[in-house]
Design an enzyme around this catalytic site. Structure first.
Site, mmCIF file in Angstrom:
data_model
loop_
_atom_site.group_PDB
_atom_site.id
_atom_site.type_symbol
_atom_site.label_atom_id
_atom_site.label_comp_id
_atom_site.label_asym_id
_atom_site.label_seq_id
_atom_site.Cartn_x
_atom_site.Cartn_y
_atom_site.Cartn_z
ATOM 1 N N SER A 90 0.864 -1.173 0.000
ATOM 2 C CA SER A 90 0.000 0.000 0.000
ATOM 3 C C SER A 90 0.912 1.238 0.000
ATOM 4 O O SER A 90 2.114 1.116 -0.249
ATOM 5 C CB SER A 90 -0.854 -0.072 1.258
ATOM 6 N N LYS A 123 -2.718 9.732 -8.136
ATOM 7 C CA LYS A 123 -3.131 8.547 -7.377
ATOM 8 C C LYS A 123 -4.517 8.172 -7.882
ATOM 9 O O LYS A 123 -5.509 8.821 -7.558
ATOM 10 C CB LYS A 123 -3.146 8.827 -5.876
ATOM 11 N N LYS A 293 7.119 9.749 -5.625
ATOM 12 C CA LYS A 293 8.029 8.599 -5.539
ATOM 13 C C LYS A 293 9.469 9.050 -5.751
ATOM 14 O O LYS A 293 9.714 9.929 -6.592
ATOM 15 C CB LYS A 293 7.683 7.573 -6.633
HETATM 16 S S1 IVH Z 1 2.425 2.760 -6.105
HETATM 17 C C1 IVH Z 1 4.914 -0.164 -4.045
HETATM 18 N N1 IVH Z 1 1.280 4.520 -7.670
HETATM 19 O O1 IVH Z 1 -2.963 3.464 -4.115
HETATM 20 C C2 IVH Z 1 4.086 0.918 -4.555
HETATM 21 N N2 IVH Z 1 -0.087 3.250 -6.212
HETATM 22 O O2 IVH Z 1 -3.268 3.675 -1.232
HETATM 23 C C3 IVH Z 1 2.661 0.778 -4.264
HETATM 24 N N3 IVH Z 1 -2.468 3.774 -6.406
HETATM 25 O O3 IVH Z 1 -2.283 0.115 -3.417
HETATM 26 C C4 IVH Z 1 1.751 1.473 -5.120
HETATM 27 N N4 IVH Z 1 -2.308 5.276 -7.987
HETATM 28 O O4 IVH Z 1 -3.702 0.697 -5.494
HETATM 29 C C5 IVH Z 1 1.109 3.588 -6.732
HETATM 30 N N5 IVH Z 1 0.386 6.094 -9.117
HETATM 31 C C6 IVH Z 1 0.222 5.163 -8.196
HETATM 32 C C7 IVH Z 1 -1.056 4.851 -7.699
HETATM 33 C C8 IVH Z 1 -1.166 3.880 -6.697
HETATM 34 C C9 IVH Z 1 -3.137 4.614 -7.213
HETATM 35 C C10 IVH Z 1 -3.115 2.927 -5.395
HETATM 36 C C11 IVH Z 1 -2.589 1.522 -5.310
HETATM 37 C C12 IVH Z 1 -2.107 1.385 -3.910
HETATM 38 C C13 IVH Z 1 -2.950 2.401 -3.205
HETATM 39 C C14 IVH Z 1 -2.393 2.822 -1.869
#
Ligand code: IVH
Length: 491
Positions: A90, A123, A293
């Protein structure tokens, strides 16, 4: 269960009972959310509730309940039994520019150097999936589940745009990303569901969740996939990885107004977050935040991950645009053209900084389609300048005290009949309705007190086109009045 507003405040968790109640509420909400995307709480309330639970647990570590959602992927709501190749983590959340700054400072302290560069991306507000490819062919799609094992939803893959059945190269990889309903797909899905007598989705995320898990539906609903990561493509910085995914044929957020951007300073990051937040209402898909990130693979590897989330990425959450509140009543207003439009009267609720008391309900057929009742807890959506709208009732939250919505039998403005032949109901007088009603009102005893000018005469005057609005009363001539039926000289 206590009301979300009281539960959400950390001050409310002053006793072990309040804490246990809060944990039970959060567990129930997480289970509903991860089962089908529904929830008895809005996203903001859920986040606030979990923060209150965390605050209580920090003060009383010996009282932490095993079922507490804190520190668990998906709030502990495990669904699915197919093991993930690499855990699907997450993201930690920050809720302000200050929290973001201290998170970044913490990461740089851990690295012992400044982060080389950041990648800032939307996101996406959908459901995380892992899509497995063997020799470039799609073989299996899994939900995130509890992060360690997910549910097989390969049956749904055909309906997911942006998730190709075949990549452009014969690689063995796993795409990771989000499946959602774009705004257009959401509206289309609800129209299709209405045609089939199914209740409309409360919001795009619950629609995506329900659609991914559904089997044997008599209709097809398309979804969209956005890749934001992968397993099996080593040696790439994050921006490079996204480019490579696009080359392989996966859909990414590149090319959208909120495309992922590389930022070298935290000031740039902040500006890009603000820019994406400002674009939010104009995007063709829902976002619930902006993800920041560390772009360099070396920084990611050195920072590593905790059990729930990577240390090199964080979600800057935006305020929810969907909130749950109560439907107190329905008002019926007659517009200029005689359209009789229902308007929801709501228990006031703050959505993205604005107090919402009324919301549109479109038309009577729409109320019936959504199966709304007075007293229902409802999902309300508000974005930017858009008029807030009621999306759907939380049927599982009903107490039995809800009442049916009474539809008007006569025009609420002039009392004449209603033309119900179209979806949008209309006073049979059309534009004339307003004129009749305003003339009758103006002629009343407490206003102009014009003797003999009641409903029947007002209708005659309007129908004879002698009066279109109130001002015309003052220029009416005796001759004109004498042309009306049953109007004669006084003797
Ligand atoms: S990165 C190891 N990038 O948000 C990295 N997640 O609240 C983990 N999500 O479980 C995820 N947009 O379902 C990443 N650009 C994005 C994202 C994203 C939506 C979601 C994903 C994650 C959740 C966490």
């Amino acid at each position: 269960m206590k009301d979300a507003a009281t539960m959400a405040s950390p001050a409310a968790l002053a006793s072990p009972d309040a804490y246990a109640d809060a944990v039970a509420t959060a567990v129930r909400a997480a289970a509903a959310y991860y089962a089908d995307g529904s929830t008895p709480l809005g996203d903001d309330e859920y986040d606030a509730l979990v923060r209150a639970i965390e605050a209580y647990e920090a003060e009383h570590p010996q009282q932490v309940l095993p079922e507490s959602p804190t520190g668990k992927v998906a709030g502990g709501a495990a669904v699915g039994d197919v093991p993930h190749s690499v855990p699907m983590l997450s993201l930690d959340n920050v809720f302000s520019a200050e929290e973001l700054e201290s998170w970044a400072a913490g990461l740089e302290r851990r690295l012992g150097r400044p982060v080389a560069a950041w990648c800032v991306e939307p996101k996406l507000d959908g459901l995380a999936v892992a899509a497995r490819y063997r020799a470039g062919r799609l073989t299996q799609v899994l939900t995130r589940g509890d992060g360690f094992a997910g549910e097989d939803i390969t049956h749904a893959a055909d309906a997911v745009l942006g998730l190709p059945g075949r990549l452009t190269e014969p690689v063995d990889i796993e795409l990771r990303g989000e499946v959602l309903l774009t705004q257009e797909q959401f509206e289309h899905a609800n129209a299709v569901r209405s045609e089939h007598g199914a209740t409309p989705f409360a919001h795009p995320r619950s629609g995506a969740a329900g659609t991914l898990r559904a089997k044997d539906r008599p209709y097809r609903i398309e979804l969209t996939f956005f890749a934001y990561g992968a397993v099996g493509l080593p040696g790439l910085d994050h921006g490079e990885l996204l480019d490579r995914l696009a080359v392989l044929g996966a859909n990414t957020a590149a090319g959208t107004a909120a495309d992922p951007r590389r930022c070298t300073t935290l000031d740039d990051v902040r500006r890009r977050i603000d820019a994406i937040a400002a674009l939010r209402d104009a995007l063709p898909f829902g976002i619930d935040g902006v993800v920041v990130k560390a772009d360099a693979l070396a920084d990611q590897e050195e920072a590593g991950s905790g059990s729930r989330a990577p240390r090199w990425a964080v979600a800057r959450k935006l305020q929810a645009q969907h909130k749950v509140t109560r439907l107190l009543g329905v008002e019926w207003n007659v517009g200029r053209t005689g359209i009789i439009a229902p308007r929801a009267v709501l228990e006031p609720v703050v959505i993205d900084g604005v107090t919402v008391t009324y919301a549109t309900l479109h038309n009577p057929a729409d109320i019936e389609r959504r199966g709304l009742m007075i007293g229902d807890q409802v999902f309300v959506y508000r974005a930017g300048d858009v008029i807030p709208r009621v999306e759907a009732p939380l049927v599982d939250e009903r107490t039995g005290a809800e009442q049916p919505i009474a539809f008007p039998q006569a025009c609420p403005r002039c009392g004449d009949a209603i033309d119900t032949s179209e979806q949008r109901w209309r006073c049979v007088r059309g534009r004339g309705c307003q004129a009749v009603a305003s003339i009758v009102y103006a002629a009343g005893r407490d206003q102009l007190d014009i003797e003999g000018l009641g409903g029947t005469r007002a209708v005659q005057l309007v129908e004879a086109r002698l009066v279109a609005d109130l001002a015309d009363l003052f220029t009416l001539t005796r001759e004109q009045l004498l042309t009306l039926e049953r109007m004669g000289e006084c003797r």
